[in-house]
Design a protein around this motif. Structure first.
Motif, short mmCIF file in Angstrom:
data_model
loop_
_atom_site.label_atom_id
_atom_site.label_comp_id
_atom_site.label_asym_id
_atom_site.label_seq_id
_atom_site.Cartn_x
_atom_site.Cartn_y
_atom_site.Cartn_z
N SER A 159 0.99 -1.21 -0.04
CA SER A 159 -0.29 -0.30 -0.47
C SER A 159 1.20 1.65 -0.42
N SER A 160 0.45 2.36 -0.50
CA SER A 160 0.84 4.03 -0.37
C SER A 160 0.05 4.39 -0.09
N ASN A 161 0.29 5.04 1.10
CA ASN A 161 -0.43 6.68 1.35
C ASN A 161 -2.15 5.60 1.69
N ASP A 162 -2.17 4.32 1.97
CA ASP A 162 -3.33 3.71 2.34
C ASP A 162 -4.52 3.65 1.37
N ARG A 166 -0.82 -3.65 -4.21
CA ARG A 166 -1.02 -5.02 -4.82
C ARG A 166 -1.61 -5.87 -3.60
N ASP A 167 -2.58 -6.16 -3.75
CA ASP A 167 -3.62 -6.62 -2.89
C ASP A 167 -3.45 -8.28 -2.14
N GLN A 168 -2.02 -9.37 -2.88
CA GLN A 168 -1.73 -9.94 -2.49
C GLN A 168 -0.26 -10.29 -2.96
N LEU A 169 0.51 -10.60 -2.99
CA LEU A 169 1.82 -10.96 -3.71
C LEU A 169 1.97 -12.11 -2.99
N PHE A 170 2.85 -13.31 -3.74
CA PHE A 170 3.03 -13.72 -3.57
C PHE A 170 4.44 -14.37 -3.38
N LEU A 171 5.87 -14.63 -2.09
CA LEU A 171 6.70 -13.99 -2.22
C LEU A 171 7.74 -15.48 -2.81
N ASP A 172 8.40 -15.51 -3.44
CA ASP A 172 9.36 -16.80 -3.61
C ASP A 172 10.85 -16.82 -4.15
N ASN A 184 3.59 13.83 -4.41
CA ASN A 184 4.17 15.42 -3.82
C ASN A 184 4.37 15.54 -2.29
N GLY A 185 5.84 15.35 -1.27
CA GLY A 185 5.19 15.61 0.66
C GLY A 185 5.59 14.22 0.71
N PHE A 186 4.67 13.81 1.66
CA PHE A 186 4.57 13.25 2.59
C PHE A 186 4.21 11.55 1.60
N ASN A 187 4.92 10.26 1.57
CA ASN A 187 4.26 9.33 1.27
C ASN A 187 4.67 7.96 2.41
N LYS A 188 3.79 7.21 2.74
CA LYS A 188 4.16 6.22 3.77
C LYS A 188 3.78 4.65 2.96
N LEU A 189 5.06 4.33 2.62
CA LEU A 189 5.37 3.21 2.09
C LEU A 189 4.60 1.85 3.13
N ASP A 190 3.82 1.36 3.32
CA ASP A 190 3.64 -0.53 4.17
C ASP A 190 3.13 -1.63 2.96
N PHE A 191 3.76 -2.21 3.74
CA PHE A 191 3.80 -3.90 3.34
C PHE A 191 3.39 -4.50 4.49
N GLU A 192 2.44 -5.12 4.24
CA GLU A 192 1.88 -5.85 5.09
C GLU A 192 1.70 -7.67 5.21
N ALA A 193 2.43 -8.53 6.07
CA ALA A 193 2.19 -9.26 6.26
C ALA A 193 1.05 -10.32 6.58
N ALA A 226 1.95 -12.10 11.89
CA ALA A 226 0.24 -12.14 9.76
C ALA A 226 -0.48 -10.16 10.54
N GLY A 227 -0.56 -9.39 10.09
CA GLY A 227 -1.24 -8.77 10.52
C GLY A 227 -0.54 -7.80 10.60
N PHE A 228 0.34 -7.18 10.79
CA PHE A 228 1.43 -6.32 11.14
C PHE A 228 2.08 -6.06 9.57
N LYS A 229 2.76 -4.98 10.08
CA LYS A 229 3.54 -4.22 8.65
C LYS A 229 4.68 -3.26 8.47
N ALA A 230 5.73 -3.82 7.90
CA ALA A 230 6.68 -2.87 7.35
C ALA A 230 6.78 -1.59 6.44
N SER A 231 7.23 -0.38 7.51
CA SER A 231 7.03 0.61 6.43
C SER A 231 8.40 1.48 6.15
N ILE A 232 7.81 2.07 5.14
CA ILE A 232 8.48 2.89 4.73
C ILE A 232 8.56 4.35 4.46
#
Length: 238
Positions: A159-162, A166-172, A184-193, A226-232
């Motif tokens: 997600s970006s700014n909520d 991509r709603d679901q990305l499979f990691l391999d 422009n300005g503030f951006n919050k990128l979230d990667f949720e497990a 599950a349900g927790f995020k890593a953010s930039i």
């Protein structure tokens, strides 16, 4: 008859005369005398090529009657050698420390799981984590994701700014790209497990590139619940 006698006398007289003439005139030639004895040339010494081998010690034939080491011992005598037959798979070339490796690996595996450094049903990270703050003039970021641990079904939502990108990305094992446009300005990128894999917590490695292909950051999260995020956090400058 007179003629024969005369011939004999004449021959005898001539013979005597000849002997007398040679006997008085013959002089023997004396042998030459040398002032010094001739030098003797020494005969060169010829070295026997086998002479170096003459110092080799002689080979002594062992007396089998005095050798007690080959005398078989009775299996009934006191102190008889035990049988060498064994069911063990160890050999003379095995490392004695190998027997302790499985237990050491088991203890290390448990310690890594307890510390949250390895996938497993150990302690999970149950809070949101930050992967850093950045400033950029880039119009977008390319974020690459992969599972750096065992491939066990980890899923991530981007997600970006909520706003869901991509709603679901499979990691391999291979990186998968996600393009994120920056406001422009503030951006919050979230990667949720979205889940935890079959082997434990959610594990992911990310690489972030700007629109010129320059690497912005390379980071990861490990054993995320599950349900927790890593953010930039990204600040886009004009």
């Amino acid at each position: 008859m007179k003629h024969i006698l005369f011939f004999i006398l004449f021959f005898t007289a001539v013979t005597v005369s000849a002997q007398t003439e040679f006997g008085t005139k013959f002089k023997p030639i004396a042998a030459p005398k040398f002032s010094a004895k001739p030098k003797k040339t020494p005969i060169p010494e010829v070295k026997d090529p086998q002479a170096d081998n003459l110092d080799m010690p002689g080979i002594k034939t062992p007396n089998v009657f005095n050798n007690t080491s080959i005398t078989p011992k009775s299996q009934f005598q006191i102190g008889a050698e035990k049988s060498k037959f064994t069911m063990s798979t160890e050999t003379d070339f095995a490392n004695p420390g190998d027997r302790y490796i499985p237990k050491m690996e088991k203890d290390l595996d448990k310690a890594l799981k307890d510390a949250g450094l390895k996938e497993g049903r150990g302690t999970l990270v149950k809070h949101n984590i930050s992967l850093g703050d950045f400033r950029t003039k880039s119009k977008y970021f390319i974020v690459k994701f992969r599972d750096f641990g065992a491939i066990d079904g980890d899923l991530v939502k981007v997600s970006s700014n909520d706003k869901v990108i991509r709603d679901q990305l499979f990691l391999d094992a291979n990186f998968k790209d996600v393009k994120i446009d920056l406001a422009n300005g503030f951006n919050k990128l979230d990667f949720e497990a979205l889940n935890i894999g079959t082997l434990g917590g959610n594990t992911a490695e990310i690489q972030v590139y700007d629109d010129k292909g320059q690497l912005v950051t390379n980071d990861y999260w490990d054993n995320l619940a599950a349900g927790f995020k890593a953010s930039i956090i990204v600040t886009k400058e004009e």
